[in-house]
Design an enzyme around this catalytic site. Structure first.
Site, PDB file in Angstrom:
ATOM      1  N   LYS A 189     -43.169  52.162  36.203  1.00  0.00           N
ATOM      2  CA  LYS A 189     -43.842  51.034  35.570  1.00  0.00           C
ATOM      3  C   LYS A 189     -45.315  51.372  35.373  1.00  0.00           C
ATOM      4  CE  LYS A 189     -44.102  45.975  35.977  1.00  0.00           C
ATOM      5  NZ  LYS A 189     -43.622  44.806  36.736  1.00  0.00           N
TER       6      LYS A 189
ATOM      7  N   GLU B 250     -33.482  33.415  43.151  1.00  0.00           N
ATOM      8  CA  GLU B 250     -33.918  32.057  43.480  1.00  0.00           C
ATOM      9  C   GLU B 250     -32.832  31.251  44.168  1.00  0.00           C
ATOM     10  OE1 GLU B 250     -36.495  33.598  40.200  1.00  0.00           O
ATOM     11  OE2 GLU B 250     -34.325  33.520  40.546  1.00  0.00           O
TER      12      GLU B 250
ATOM     13  N   ARG C 128     -33.299  27.962  38.203  1.00  0.00           N
ATOM     14  CA  ARG C 128     -32.196  28.889  38.472  1.00  0.00           C
ATOM     15  C   ARG C 128     -31.511  28.588  39.804  1.00  0.00           C
ATOM     16  NH1 ARG C 128     -33.083  34.059  35.651  1.00  0.00           N
ATOM     17  NH2 ARG C 128     -32.356  35.173  37.499  1.00  0.00           N
TER      18      ARG C 128
END
Length: 642
Positions: A289, A375, A403
């Protein structure tokens, strides 16, 4: 340095088909130009920089090998898609990313045929891709046809249960589809959990041998053991047989890991997979990343989300702040409470920095838990903590808490467990647009029996609500607060415990009362000032609680005024609806009260600045002023924009 990089190869690309004429060496150089263009564009607009930089080579290779848009390419999470947008006919608008009227910061079906599925929340791509693959095999969309389906899932998205539910189903159905695991060892916060540990050690050479005869020369391009793969393999090979991978148990042929920045590996492997795949295949690609841009690579979050920045130094161009952010106020308040109560624990879902809990983790590492992009698990984990006598603070953005709603209902509310929900990014959030707007939490929490729902009008109120949540053991309690900096009010050293279900009077007036829930109170007071110049001085109150309602306050306001207006940063069905229900039940409307409720409109509002989004929603100070004049029957010009 010029404002824009020199990109002779990229200048030849107006659509992915143009890549078919490039040699492999040219594609590698094109990737370098695409990376430079991505950095340049995001420096102008701000946005999710790190994830896109990590998939530049993968993006080029995929579009060179696939036949998009007939082949369906799904990016998960969607913020990896900036290089994809540049290659798919949107380069001329790439410097409008996340701006009003500009390109979305995520994939968006209405924006381009090259975006077959919108993905702004994570872990949806395999489910959507499997749906597309089944639709293809059943003859769906015959006018266009569907070719290969490729889901690129990364940036921690594989840690969510939904991804594994989809893989299990895909393995059972045995449909031809390609899943590319973009393993960048990151989510948004640094990775956590057994899956991340598993991937960091995984090296499975044997499964690739099954494709050896088909791949022919491709095998020679995969050094064995791969340099990075060998490091990851060392521990794993001591404890398990090569090839016995989790992914194969789910029914996928596993291939990898390969270097996602090496075009000499990516191109032949992708060509081989596309040519030979019959059922579901998972290609494990290692990337970094923020790759290729030092300031991103060196930052803790690898340049996940950036304001506008200087390309040379990486320094972000943030406007000076006159007040701390709401997130910071929450984090500091929770730290103070935790110092006095060792039963307080904090839980987040891959958003430690975004929710301010990174500081809590530094101070109390044994009492802070990042569950990854999970979540649902996070909510039930908090329920278990509460059942075990702890005081869990579940810190999740409003849009992400959606979620875990089933868990909020069944595991928390029905059992009346005292989980404390700290709901960040309430209301309209700006550049991330409708997918990240905290529009629905008031409605979906306040309809649950036994739930206490608060909203902070300013940062001082937020401090009080943190303290109130700590002291509340009678059931679940939530408090919501917006993104960005506060109003600049003085902050108390420690919060006061609020009386549950009691609001506060802000200003006495006549004829019309405005009952505010949440952070629109500042706009309400600006509207009141403008109205006073017309000789109209509304009464203003801060509800503080959407549930339980302050019956005495509401009925008193209704009895003493011609009209009552509620305002909230939430959708239809929230605070205003609860007030209307109370007034109806008490027969107040029969006595002639004029009632109006200002809520977010029944539309999804595209990205813009928060102020511009609230202007679209007609909830700025000028709109509040106009609403008062309308309800009183006073003629006025078009609403002054707040």
């Amino acid at each position: 340095m010029t404002d824009r990089p020199v990109t002779p190869l990229l200048d030849r690309v107006s659509r992915p088909a143009d890549l078919k004429s490039f040699s492999d060496a040219e594609l590698a150089r094109l990737a370098d130009e695409l990376r430079a263009e991505t950095i340049s564009a995001v420096s102008v607009t701000g946005g999710h920089l790190g994830a896109g930089l990590g998939v530049v080579e993968l993006t080029v290779a995929l579009h060179a090998v696939l036949d998009t848009p007939r082949d369906k390419l799904i990016w998960d999470v969607g913020h990896q898609c900036y290089p994809h947008k540049i290659l798919t006919g949107r380069r001329d608008r790439i410097r409008t990313l996340r701006q009003q009227g500009g390109l979305s910061g995520f994939t968006k079906r209405s924006e381009s045929p090259y975006d077959p599925f919108g993905a702004a929340h994570s872990s949806t791509s395999i489910s959507a891709g499997l749906g597309l693959a089944v639709a293809r095999d059943l003859g769906g969309a015959p006018e266009h046809g569907i070719g290969d389906v490729v889901a690129v899932i990364g940036d921690g998205a594989m840690s969510a249960g939904m991804a594994f539910e989809a893989m299990n189903n895909a393995g059972h159905l045995k449909k031809r589809m390609i899943v590319i695991l973009n393993d960048n060892e990151m989510s948004i916060s640094p990775p956590v959990g057994a899956l991340s540990s598993y991937l960091s050690r995984l090296y499975a050479g044997a499964p690739f041998q099954e494709l050896k005869s088909a791949a022919k020369g491709a095998v020679s391009l995969l050094p064995g053991p791969l340099q990075e793969g060998a490091k990851r393999a060392k521990d794993l090979l001591k404890h398990m047989a090569v090839g016995g991978t989790l992914f194969e148990e789910l029914g996928f042929s596993y291939l990898g890991p390969i270097d996602g920045h090496d075009m000499d590996q990516l191109l032949p492997v992708l060509r081989t997979v596309r040519e030979r795949a019959r059922g579901p295949i998972l290609l494990h690609v290692l990337t970094r990343k923020g790759k290729g841009y030092g300031p991103a690579e060196d930052s803790r979050d690898r340049g996940h989300a950036r304001a506008k920045f200087d390309v040379v130094t990486g320094e972000q161009k943030k406007a000076p702040s006159n007040a701390p952010s709401y997130t910071r106020v929450f984090a500091e308040s929770l730290l103070k409470e935790a110092a006095a109560d060792d039963r307080i624990v904090a839980v987040t879902a891959a958003m430690a920095e975004g929710t301010g809990l990174d500081r809590f983790a530094d101070r109390y590492p044994s009492r802070c838990f990042d569950v990854g992009i999970a979540e649902q698990h996070g909510v039930t984990f908090c329920a278990g903590l509460a059942a075990g006598g702890m005081k869990p603070f579940c810190a999740i953005y409003s849009t992400f808490l959606q979620r875990g709603y089933d868990q909020v209902v069944h595991d928390v509310a029905i059992q009346r467990l005292p989980v404390r929900f700290a709901i960040d990014r309430a209301g309209l959030v700006g550049a991330d647009g409708p997918t990240h707007a905290g529009a629905f939490d008031i409605a979906y929490l306040a309809n649950l029996p036994g739930f206490t729902v608060m909203a902070a009008a300013d940062e001082a109120e937020l401090v009080h609500m943190v303290a109130t949540a700590v002291a509340h053991d009678a059931g679940p309690i939530a408090f919501r607060f917006p993104r960005g900096e506060g109003t600049g009010v003085d902050l108390p050293e420690r919060g006061e415990i609020l009386e549950i279900g009691k609001g506060r009077m802000i200003a006495e007036g006549a004829r019309v009362a405005i009952l505010s829930f949440g952070a629109r109170l500042t706009e309400v007071m600006q509207a009141r000032e403008a109205l006073q110049a017309r000789g109209i001085a509304p009464t203003v109150a801060d509800a503080r609680f959407a549930k339980p309602l302050d019956r005495d306050l509401i009925l008193d306001l209704a009895a003493r005024h011609e009209a009552l207006i509620t305002i909230e940063e939430g959708a239809i069905g929230g605070f205003g609806s609860h007030v209307a229900q109370l007034l109806a039940d008490e027969g107040v409307f029969d006595r002639g009260l004029k009632f109006r409720s200002m809520v977010l409109p029944d539309i999804f509002i595209d990205q813009a600045s928060p102020a511009d989004m609230y202007a679209v929603a007609r909830m700025n100070s000028g709109d509040i002023e106009a609403k008062v004049l309308d309800v009183l029957g006073v003629e006025h010009l078009a609403a002054r924009r707040g």
